[in-house]
Design an enzyme around this catalytic site. Structure first.
Site, PDB file in Angstrom:
ATOM      1  N   ASP A 255      -1.402  -1.807  -4.005  1.00  0.00           N
ATOM      2  CA  ASP A 255      -1.241  -1.709  -5.458  1.00  0.00           C
ATOM      3  C   ASP A 255      -1.414  -3.078  -6.107  1.00  0.00           C
ATOM      4  O   ASP A 255      -0.458  -3.832  -6.281  1.00  0.00           O
ATOM      5  CB  ASP A 255       0.093  -1.074  -5.846  1.00  0.00           C
ATOM      6  CG  ASP A 255       0.092   0.436  -5.644  1.00  0.00           C
ATOM      7  OD1 ASP A 255      -0.937   0.981  -5.205  1.00  0.00           O
ATOM      8  OD2 ASP A 255       1.113   1.071  -5.936  1.00  0.00           O
TER       9      ASP A 255
ATOM     10  N   HIS B  87       9.240   0.840  -5.930  1.00  0.00           N
ATOM     11  CA  HIS B  87       9.365  -0.429  -6.652  1.00  0.00           C
ATOM     12  C   HIS B  87      10.786  -0.977  -6.560  1.00  0.00           C
ATOM     13  O   HIS B  87      11.518  -1.078  -7.549  1.00  0.00           O
ATOM     14  CB  HIS B  87       8.929  -0.240  -8.101  1.00  0.00           C
ATOM     15  CG  HIS B  87       7.507   0.216  -8.222  1.00  0.00           C
ATOM     16  ND1 HIS B  87       6.994   0.796  -9.349  1.00  0.00           N
ATOM     17  CD2 HIS B  87       6.482   0.179  -7.331  1.00  0.00           C
ATOM     18  CE1 HIS B  87       5.730   1.100  -9.149  1.00  0.00           C
ATOM     19  NE2 HIS B  87       5.394   0.735  -7.935  1.00  0.00           N
TER      20      HIS B  87
ATOM     21  N   ASP C 298       2.786  -4.241  -4.709  1.00  0.00           N
ATOM     22  CA  ASP C 298       2.882  -3.568  -6.008  1.00  0.00           C
ATOM     23  C   ASP C 298       3.026  -4.581  -7.137  1.00  0.00           C
ATOM     24  O   ASP C 298       3.938  -4.513  -7.954  1.00  0.00           O
ATOM     25  CB  ASP C 298       4.068  -2.596  -6.003  1.00  0.00           C
ATOM     26  CG  ASP C 298       3.926  -1.509  -4.956  1.00  0.00           C
ATOM     27  OD1 ASP C 298       3.719  -0.342  -5.337  1.00  0.00           O
ATOM     28  OD2 ASP C 298       4.007  -1.817  -3.757  1.00  0.00           O
TER      29      ASP C 298
ATOM     30  N   HIS D 136       9.359   8.586  -4.696  1.00  0.00           N
ATOM     31  CA  HIS D 136       8.441   8.741  -3.558  1.00  0.00           C
ATOM     32  C   HIS D 136       9.177   9.117  -2.275  1.00  0.00           C
ATOM     33  O   HIS D 136       8.714   8.815  -1.180  1.00  0.00           O
ATOM     34  CB  HIS D 136       7.623   7.458  -3.337  1.00  0.00           C
ATOM     35  CG  HIS D 136       6.903   6.985  -4.559  1.00  0.00           C
ATOM     36  ND1 HIS D 136       6.026   7.780  -5.252  1.00  0.00           N
ATOM     37  CD2 HIS D 136       6.929   5.797  -5.226  1.00  0.00           C
ATOM     38  CE1 HIS D 136       5.536   7.110  -6.277  1.00  0.00           C
ATOM     39  NE2 HIS D 136       6.074   5.916  -6.292  1.00  0.00           N
TER      40      HIS D 136
END
Length: 465
Positions: free
Chosen positions: A193, A354, A164, A325
Site C-alpha cells: 500500500d 492500520h 500502508d 480486515h
C-alpha cells in the site's frame, strides 16, 4: 474436606491455562489523540518537482539481483524521454561507469504517465558506497547508495519496516521518524500500500507522481523492498481499467526473475544474513497456481547456514485481533502456514490493518475440518507475526479491537509508526517498534529474537513500553 497441596496447585495451573486461552498479552495503554488523518496539499514542499528542464523525479532504488550486487534505479522524466543511462562510480574512484536502461509509459483512464525509466546496475562490489547520476543530456541529479555486505551467516544488518504509508501529514511524520531513528535502517522492507491513489476519483494517478516525489528523499538513497498491497491492484472496470496492478508494475520493478519467479508479485532476495521472501496476498495462491508452485520450490533452497534469518513479507496479516480486515488472510494461512512452521520462518511482516500488533509464536496447523482442533497454540517452530500497517495513510487508524485480546496476541496498539529489525549475528536479532508520538530513540515495543536454527530456545522475553 481438605485437598492435598499438589491438588490445589494443579487446579490453579489448570485455571491459569484456561484463562490463557481467552486473554492474550498487552493492549497498550497509550491512547493516541483523536485527530483526523489529512492528506498533505498538492502544493506541499514534499511534493515539489525538482527544477530544470526534464529533471529526473521520483527517483527510487531496489535490489537488482538475488544477492545484493545489483541495484534497479528508476525515475520519471516529464518533458521528453531523455536518456535512460545511469552513470555510477564508487566512492574512491573518479571513473564513471555506464549502465543503459529503458523507459515505459502507460495510460490509466484520462491520465498519461511521464516517461518511466528503469536501469539495472550489475556486478557491484559488496559493502561499497556508490554515487549515481541520472538525467544525462539535460538536468542531471546525483544520489548515492551503499551495497550490503557479502551474504554470510554472521553479517550484521539493519532493516526498517514501513507499511500502508500514503501521503498524509502522518505519513510525513512516519518517514521523518524513520529517517531520524538513531538505529539507522539501511534498507526498508515495505509491506504494501504505497500511494493510495485509488482512494481518489478515477484512481487519480497524479497521486502516484506525488507519492514518488514524497518518498524520494529516502528511497533514492537506500533500497526499498516492495510488496504489493490491495491499493496497488487498481482494478476499476467502471472506468474501463481491467488490468490489475497497471500503475504499480510500470513504476516499481523488482528482481523477480533472479529467484525463478514468473511474476513480480512474489520473489526472494538474500541480503547480508537474511533470506527475504515476498508473497502476494492478492494473486492466486491456491494449489497448482504459479505462486504456490514457486513458493513450494523456493523454501528448500534456503540455506540457513548461509542466511540464518528467514523473513517473509506479505500484505494481509494472518494473525490479527483488530475488527478491521479480521480473518481476511485466513485462506492463505490455511494453505501456507504448515510450510512456515516446517521451515522455521523467523518473522512475518504484514500490513493492511492500520495499527500495530505483534503475536506470540503460535500456529494453527492441526485443524482438519472435523477434529475441532481450531485454536492457535504456542509453537516454537512458528514465526512471530508482526502487523505494521501503521504508516499514516488517509484511511486513518484501526482503533476497534476484538475483545478479549486473544491468546496469540502479545502486544497491540492503534498508533502510527515504523519498526527496526536489527540483525546482530546468526543467533540474535533485536526488534523495536517506534510510535510517531515518541522521541526518535524511544521503543514502544521490542523483542529479542533468538534464531531457532542455531539457538533453539524459548524466545518469549519481551520488553514493552
Amino acid at each position: 474436606m481438605v485437598f492435598p497441596l499438589f491438588c490445589v496447585v494443579g487446579l490453579l495451573v489448570l485455571l491459569m491455562n484456561e484463562v490463557g486461552l481467552c486473554n492474550g498479552g498487552t493492549t497498550s495503554g497509550f491512547v493516541r489523540p483523536l485527530e483526523k488523518t489529512v492528506d498533505m496539499p498538492l502544493h506541499s514542499d514534499v511534493f515539489l518537482a525538482p527544477p530544470g528542464y526534464n529533471a529526473p523525479q521520483q527517483v527510487h532504488i531496489t535490489q537488482g539481483d538475488h544477492v545484493g550486487k545489483g541495484v534497479i534505479v528508476s525515475w520519471v522524466t516529464m518533458d521528453e524521454p531523455g536518456s535512460s543511462t545511469v552513470l555510477y562510480w564508487s566512492e574512491n574512484s573518479s571513473y564513471k561507469n555506464k549502465a543503459k536502461g529503458n523507459f515505459v509509459t502507460y495510460k490509466f483512464y484520462n491520465y498519461t504517465s511521464g516517461y518511466i525509466h528503469h536501469c539495472t546496475i550489475k556486478k557491484l562490489k559488496f559493502n561499497t558506497k556508490y554515487y549515481y547520476e541520472v538525467g544525462i543530456e539535460h538536468t542531471t541529479r546525483t544520489f548515492w547508495f551503499t551495497t550490503p555486505p557479502e551474504v554470510g551467516p554472521d553479517v550484521p544488518y539493519t532493516f526498517g519496516l514501513i507499511g500502508d504509508l500514503g501521503q498524509t501529514y502522518d505519513s510525513n511524520k512516519t518517514l521523518t521518524h524513520y529517517e531520524l531513528n538513531p538505529a539507522t535502517g539501511k534498507t526498508v522492507l515495505f509491506v504494501g500500500d504505497l500511494s493510495y491513489a485509488d482512494n481518489y476519483p478515477n484512481h487519480d494517478n497524479v497521486r502516484w507522481d506525488t507519492w514518488g516525489r514524497f518518498v524520494e528523499r529516502s528511497v533514492a538513497y537506500q533500497p526499498w523492498i516492495w510488496t504489493a498491497g490491495n491499493h496497488e491492484i487498481d482494478f476499476a472496470p467502471e472506468i474501463g481499467e481491467t488490468k490489475p496492478f497497471k500503475p504499480y508494475t510500470h513504476r516499481y520493478r523488482v528482481p523477480y526473475k533472479a529467484s525463478d519467479s514468473t511474476a513480480p508479485f512474489w520473489y526472494s532476495i538474500k541480503r547480508a544474513s537474511a533470506y527475504i521472501i515476498v508473497l502476494s496476498s492478492y494473486s492466486a495462491y491456491g494449489k497448482y497456481t504459479p505462486q504456490n508452485q514457486w513458493f513450494e520450490a523456493e523454501l528448500p533452497k534456503v540455506n540457513r547456514s548461509e542466511t540464518p534469518w528467514l523473513i517473509v513479507l506479505m500484505h494481509s496479516p494472518w494473525y490479527n485481533s483488530y475488527d478491521y480486515h479480521y480473518m481476511e488472510g485466513e485462506t492463505m494461512r490455511v494453505m501456507y502456514e504448515p510450510w512456515f512452521v516446517q521451515y522455521k520462518v523467523d518473522v512475518v511482516f504484514a500490513g493492511h490493518v492500520h495499527a500495530y500488533e505483534r503475536s506470540e509464536r503460535v500456529s494453527n496447523v492441526a485443524y482438519n475440518i472435523v477434529n475441532g482442533i481450531c485454536i492457535p497454540v504456542r509453537n516454537q517452530s512458528a514465526p512471530v507475526y508482526i502487523t505494521i500497517g501503521d504508516g499514516g495513510n488517509i484511511e486513518g487508524l484501526a482503533t476497534s479491537m476484538t475483545e478479549p485480546q486473544p491468546n496469540y496476541s502479545a502486544f497491540r496498539e492503534a498508533s502510527f509508526g515504523h519498526a527496526i529489525f536489527d540483525i546482530k549475528n546468526r543467533t540474535h536479532a533485536y526488534y523495536g517498534w517506534h510510535r510517531n508520538h515518541d522521541g526518535y530513540a524511544v521503543e514502544a515495543d521490542s523483542l529479542w529474537f533468538f534464531n531457532r536454527y542455531w539457538h533453539p530456545v524459548d524466545d518469549s522475553t519481551t520488553t514493552q513500553g
